[in-house]
Design a protein around this motif. Structure first.
Motif, short mmCIF file in Angstrom:
data_model
loop_
_atom_site.label_atom_id
_atom_site.label_comp_id
_atom_site.label_asym_id
_atom_site.label_seq_id
_atom_site.Cartn_x
_atom_site.Cartn_y
_atom_site.Cartn_z
N TRP A 171 42.80 -85.34 -40.06
CA TRP A 171 42.67 -83.91 -40.53
C TRP A 171 43.35 -83.22 -39.26
CZ3 TRP A 171 43.10 -81.50 -44.72
CH2 TRP A 171 42.86 -80.01 -44.72
N TYR A 172 43.16 -83.55 -38.11
CA TYR A 172 43.37 -82.78 -37.17
C TYR A 172 44.95 -83.02 -36.99
CZ TYR A 172 44.08 -81.72 -32.04
OH TYR A 172 44.34 -80.93 -30.91
N TYR A 232 38.32 -87.22 -39.08
CA TYR A 232 38.72 -86.18 -38.40
C TYR A 232 39.92 -86.10 -37.87
CZ TYR A 232 38.15 -82.62 -34.67
OH TYR A 232 38.37 -81.25 -33.90
N ALA A 285 46.64 -80.64 -39.28
CA ALA A 285 46.80 -79.44 -38.83
C ALA A 285 47.88 -78.99 -37.93
CB ALA A 285 45.46 -78.91 -38.30
N PHE A 292 43.53 -73.65 -40.67
CA PHE A 292 43.14 -75.05 -40.78
C PHE A 292 41.50 -75.00 -40.30
CE2 PHE A 292 47.04 -76.08 -41.86
CZ PHE A 292 47.11 -77.21 -42.62
N ALA A 293 40.66 -75.33 -40.86
CA ALA A 293 39.31 -75.45 -40.52
C ALA A 293 38.40 -76.94 -40.84
CB ALA A 293 38.29 -74.48 -41.05
N THR A 294 37.37 -77.21 -40.05
CA THR A 294 36.77 -78.40 -40.34
C THR A 294 35.18 -78.34 -40.45
OG1 THR A 294 36.38 -80.63 -39.48
CG2 THR A 294 36.76 -79.03 -37.92
N LEU A 322 42.54 -76.39 -35.08
CA LEU A 322 41.44 -76.46 -35.92
C LEU A 322 40.19 -75.41 -35.67
CD1 LEU A 322 40.62 -80.10 -36.88
CD2 LEU A 322 41.67 -78.58 -38.41
N GLN A 323 39.81 -74.89 -36.56
CA GLN A 323 38.74 -74.05 -36.43
C GLN A 323 37.06 -74.57 -37.01
OE1 GLN A 323 38.74 -71.03 -34.96
NE2 GLN A 323 41.14 -70.82 -34.47
N ARG A 324 36.35 -74.77 -36.26
CA ARG A 324 35.16 -75.41 -36.55
C ARG A 324 34.39 -74.43 -37.58
NH1 ARG A 324 29.89 -77.54 -32.75
NH2 ARG A 324 28.85 -78.41 -34.64
#
Length: 550
Positions: free
Chosen positions: A189-190, A186, A193, A207-209, A153-155
């Motif tokens: 979603w993790y 979260y 990804a 994938f980003a959050t 994940l990319q923040r």
């Protein structure tokens, strides 16, 4: 008749004799298991199929990459070398294990006796059940896959982060997951990804959050949790409250993969029979780009150029997505500047002098040994300087002692204190830690030392049990150095596999293709194929890529 009866009796006797003396058929013994990897290999080789021991070690690591193999299998023998190359690159961040799951009678064979083909490659993390690797069996693809597993994940903290992802990814899946007490949204979603890398081993979907409710509102998200799939020509929004949808891994995974589309299809024919081209062979024209598709480069200039051409070709003015696609094309053009900068990164890494972590003790660093047998600090009474330990302490605190004398109104009180210190010293020497008298004086003496140590001077250094930053591998300075070294190692490995190829400059007039695909009644497919691994496919089409640049 007598002759027939005699023959029958003889045949019966021979049959009975053979049955009684028939020895069981001889079967060859199972060959003794031998190491598949060399003894000094960085890969942990469980060549006897010790599954429990292997999983115990794997579960103790943050990230592990495991190869289930059969030693006689030709594909396993080929992948062995590529697997070890990947291990040499990422051994400081990923644990590599190989398990012989064919050895008859072994623990792995008994539990997994229906493996259809060899080898099986699996990535394990502390939070996942395992991610099956289905990508190409070469080292660079494995390294890229594990890099995606390490950072699934990319923040997104601001709109600039989102724009940066849109400029370099074919699609961006953004999860709006506010951090709650359980962080359930979260975590789901993790997991999505991570699991998506079974189907997207290259990382075409980023994938980003977004964990900030304020940023989610600025981006037009009214309710959370929510997800958006931002494509080159559209933006899909996932609504968990609609119908039977819910916020779980299965629904989200299906939604992302079903709605994913890209202007240029990146085809990766695998080592086995593949049907990747089947959906494009429908009679419509195809534009195929043969170029090295090294997955370790963040940007591939020739692929990005074809992607920009495809976006222009399919950008129709009468569509609602026209403005969105036009903005992405501008981002793609700006990204070319970064591609030129990417070439300079290699020269930067080659000339950069890495600093080795300094291993020195700080003068104010003090390590204290605490005994687990009792509540008091352990005192080593066998040291030579133990006899003068308390008075050496006072000598170090000379200025503090002089201040104590100056501020003392009654000298008798001071000398009585010094007398008590002498008594403390003698009791520490004569009494053993196990004796009762030792504890009677210990707390009083320690309290007095603490009172004296509270008197600070202007140039006094405070002793601490904290680890000095120079000797801490997780200090900010050492982490920056380690991350830079890792980046340069990956870049060097990528350059060794295939150097970055830049498109040649054209001196002629550039023809724009804005909306040209909207004026025809057929679809043109634009496809990119790796010219290094699939050169035979180009040769089958009559293209000799050995004499062509792309």
């Amino acid at each position: 008749m007598l002759v027939k009866e005699a023959v029958f009796c003889i045949a019966l006797a021979l049959t009975t004799y053979g049955a009684l003396h028939n020895t069981p058929s001889k079967t060859s013994k199972v060959p003794q298991a031998v190491r598949f990897f060399n003894h000094d290999s960085i890969v942990s080789d469980w060549y006897r199929g010790q599954l429990s021991n292997a999983l115990s070690l794997i579960n103790s690591e943050d990230i592990s990459f495991v190869m289930y193999y059969a030693p006689w299998d030709a594909e396993s023998q080929y992948v062995r070398g590529e697997f070890e190359k990947a291990a040499n690159i990422l051994s400081d961040r990923v644990h590599f294990s190989a398990i012989n799951c064919w050895n008859p009678g072994s623990e792995c064979r008994l539990q997994h006796n229906k493996i259809p083909s060899w080898p099986i490659l699996m990535a394990y993390t502390v939070t996942s059940r395992g991610v099956l690797y289905k990508g190409p069996r070469n080292a660079e693809s494995m390294v890229n896959f594990l890099e995606l597993i390490m950072r699934p994940l990319q923040r997104v903290s601001n709109t600039e982060d989102l724009v940066n992802l849109l400029s370099k990814c074919d699609a961006v899946a953004v999860g709006f997951t506010p951090l709650t007490e359980t962080s359930r949204y979260y975590n789901v979603w993790y997991s999505v990804a991570l699991k998506s890398r079974e189907f997207d081993t290259i990382g075409e979907i980023c994938f980003a959050t977004v964990t900030s409710n304020e940023l989610a509102m600025d981006l037009g998200v009214e309710s959370v949790p929510n997800a958006r799939l931002m494509l080159w020509n559209d933006t899909k929004e996932y609504r968990p409250e609609d119908g039977n949808q819910s916020w779980n891994e299965t629904y989200l995974m299906h939604w992302v993969l079903e709605n994913f589309s890209q202007p240029v299809a990146r085809i990766i024919p695998l080592w086995k029979k593949s049907f990747n081209f089947e959906r494009y062979a429908d009679g419509n024209p195809m534009l195929i780009l043969f170029t090295p598709l090294n997955p370790l480069y963040e940007q591939l200039p020739l692929y990005s150029l074809l992607r920009e051409v495809a976006m222009e070709y399919n950008n129709c003015k009468d569509k609602e997505s026209h403005q969105w696609t036009s903005e992405l094309i501008k981002l793609q053009q700006v990204q070319r500047l970064y591609q030129l900068y990417q070439q300079k990164n290699f020269f930067f890494c080659r000339e950069y002098k890495f600093k080795k972590p300094v291993k020195k003790m700080s003068p104010i660093h003090k390590k204290e040994v605490i005994s687990q047998n009792n509540k008091y600090p352990w005192s080593n009474v066998t040291q030579k300087n133990q006899k003068n330990g308390i008075f050496n302490y006072l000598l170090k605190q000379g200025l503090a002692l002089s201040k104590l004398i100056e501020t003392s109104n009654e000298n008798s009180a001071l000398w009585s204190t010094l007398g008590f210190l002498e008594q403390c010293e003698s009791s520490a020497i004569k009494s053993l830690p196990a004796e009762k008298s030792f504890y009677e004086y210990f707390e009083k003496c320690q309290t007095l030392e603490e009172q004296l140590s509270e008197i600070e001077t202007d140039n006094q250094e405070t002793e601490t049990t904290m680890q000095p930053s120079e000797d801490d591998p997780y200090s900010s300075e050492n982490l920056v150095q380690d991350n830079m070294k890792h980046f340069c190692n990956i870049l060097q490995f990528a350059n060794d596999v295939s150097p970055l190829i830049m498109p040649s400059k054209s001196n002629g007039k550039i023809t724009h293709l804005h909306g040209l695909g909207c004026k025809t009644n057929f679809t043109m497919y634009m496809i990119a194929v790796d010219s290094i691994r699939n050169y035979h496919f180009a040769e089958a089409l009559g293209i000799d890529i050995k004499i062509k640049r792309t």
